[in-house]
Scaffold this motif. Structure first.
Motif, PDB file in Angstrom:
ATOM      1  N   LEU A  35       0.849  -1.200   0.000  1.00  0.00           N
ATOM      2  CA  LEU A  35       0.000   0.000   0.000  1.00  0.00           C
ATOM      3  C   LEU A  35       0.881   1.244   0.000  1.00  0.00           C
ATOM      4  O   LEU A  35       0.605   2.213  -0.700  1.00  0.00           O
ATOM      5  CB  LEU A  35      -0.921   0.019   1.222  1.00  0.00           C
ATOM      6  N   GLY A  39       0.968   4.183  -2.806  1.00  0.00           N
ATOM      7  CA  GLY A  39       0.757   5.592  -2.472  1.00  0.00           C
ATOM      8  C   GLY A  39       1.937   6.457  -2.868  1.00  0.00           C
ATOM      9  O   GLY A  39       1.767   7.547  -3.435  1.00  0.00           O
ATOM     10  N   LYS A  70     -10.719  -0.122   1.436  1.00  0.00           N
ATOM     11  CA  LYS A  70     -10.896   1.337   1.377  1.00  0.00           C
ATOM     12  C   LYS A  70     -10.073   2.039   2.466  1.00  0.00           C
ATOM     13  O   LYS A  70      -9.396   3.033   2.200  1.00  0.00           O
ATOM     14  CB  LYS A  70     -12.385   1.667   1.532  1.00  0.00           C
ATOM     15  N   LEU A  73      -6.257   1.850   1.654  1.00  0.00           N
ATOM     16  CA  LEU A  73      -5.897   2.828   0.631  1.00  0.00           C
ATOM     17  C   LEU A  73      -5.890   4.238   1.221  1.00  0.00           C
ATOM     18  O   LEU A  73      -4.952   5.008   0.999  1.00  0.00           O
ATOM     19  CB  LEU A  73      -6.865   2.740  -0.554  1.00  0.00           C
ATOM     20  N   ILE A  78      -4.723   7.424  -0.729  1.00  0.00           N
ATOM     21  CA  ILE A  78      -5.198   6.975  -2.038  1.00  0.00           C
ATOM     22  C   ILE A  78      -6.714   7.028  -2.082  1.00  0.00           C
ATOM     23  O   ILE A  78      -7.390   6.377  -1.283  1.00  0.00           O
ATOM     24  CB  ILE A  78      -4.714   5.532  -2.324  1.00  0.00           C
ATOM     25  N   ILE A  80     -10.336   6.306  -3.866  1.00  0.00           N
ATOM     26  CA  ILE A  80     -11.031   5.458  -4.838  1.00  0.00           C
ATOM     27  C   ILE A  80     -11.952   6.374  -5.632  1.00  0.00           C
ATOM     28  O   ILE A  80     -12.881   6.961  -5.080  1.00  0.00           O
ATOM     29  CB  ILE A  80     -11.840   4.346  -4.152  1.00  0.00           C
TER      30      ILE A  80
END
Length: 166
Positions: A35, A39, A70, A73, A78, A80
C-alpha cells in the motif's frame, strides 16, 4: 481527474504467499508495505486516485473486506475514484475502455494487474500496463516493449519508494 491508476488487488497488493488475511477470511489480505509503495508511486507520478478493476469491487460497499480495502488505501492517501463495470461476456479491458470513454477528464492512466487479459490487443492499454506477474507491486515490469511515459514515471516511483523501504 487527470491521471488515474486502474487497480487490481490480488497479485498487486498481495500475493498467494501473503500471510495476512482480510477480515472475512475469504480473501488474502493486503500487505501494508505494498500500500505504501502504491501511495508513494502515485504521489511521485501525480496520480489523482484509483479506479478499481479488481473483483473486490463486487463486494457490497459496507462489506468488511471492502471497508478494509478502502481504509488501507485511505491510510496512504489513495482515493477510490470509481470502479469499472463489466456486463456478462465483457472482459476487464472492456471495462477499462468503457470507463475511459465515459470519463473524458482522464488525461492519462496506468494499469496495475497480474493478468494480461486482452490488454495487448489495445495499444492504448498495453503501453500503460504494468505487470506484477502475481508477485506484488514491487515486481512490476513493463508489459510493452514501448511503454508510455506515464508507465515509465509510475514504475520509477515504485522503484524509488522500494529502495527507500529496503
Amino acid at each position: 481527474m487527470s491521471f488515474v491508476v486502474f487497480l487490481d488487488v490480488d497479485g498487486v497488493l498481495n500475493t498467494s504467499k501473503s500471510c495476512v488475511v482480510a477480515p472475512s477470511g475469504k480473501y488474502v489480505g493486503i500487505v501494508e508495505f505494498r500500500l505504501k509503495l502504491l501511495g508513494d508511486a502515485m504521489r511521485y507520478a501525480g496520480c489523482d486516485g484509483v479506479v478499481l478493476t479488481t473483483t473486490w469491487k463486487n463486494l457490497r460497499k459496507d462489506h468488511e473486506d471492502f471497508l478494509y480495502l478502502k481504509d488501507g488505501l485511505a491510510r496512504h492517501g489513495i482515493n477510490i475514484l470509481g470502479e469499472t463495470k463489466e456486463h456478462a461476456g465483457e472482459s476487464r479491458e472492456d471495462g477499462i475502455l468503457k470507463y475511459i470513454e465515459k470519463h473524458d477528464d482522464i488525461e492519462d492512466f496506468v494499469i496495475l494487474d497480474d493478468n494480461h487479459y486482452g490488454f495487448e490487443d489495445y495499444n492504448k492499454l498495453w503501453e500503460r500496463f504494468l505487470d506484477t506477474k502475481g508477485q506484488g507491486i514491487e515486481c512490476s515490469t513493463y508489459a510493452s516493449a514501448t511503454p508510455s511515459v506515464s508507465a515509465m514515471i509510475f514504475l520509477e516511483g515504485i522503484s524509488k519508494s522500494d529502495k527507500l523501504l529496503n
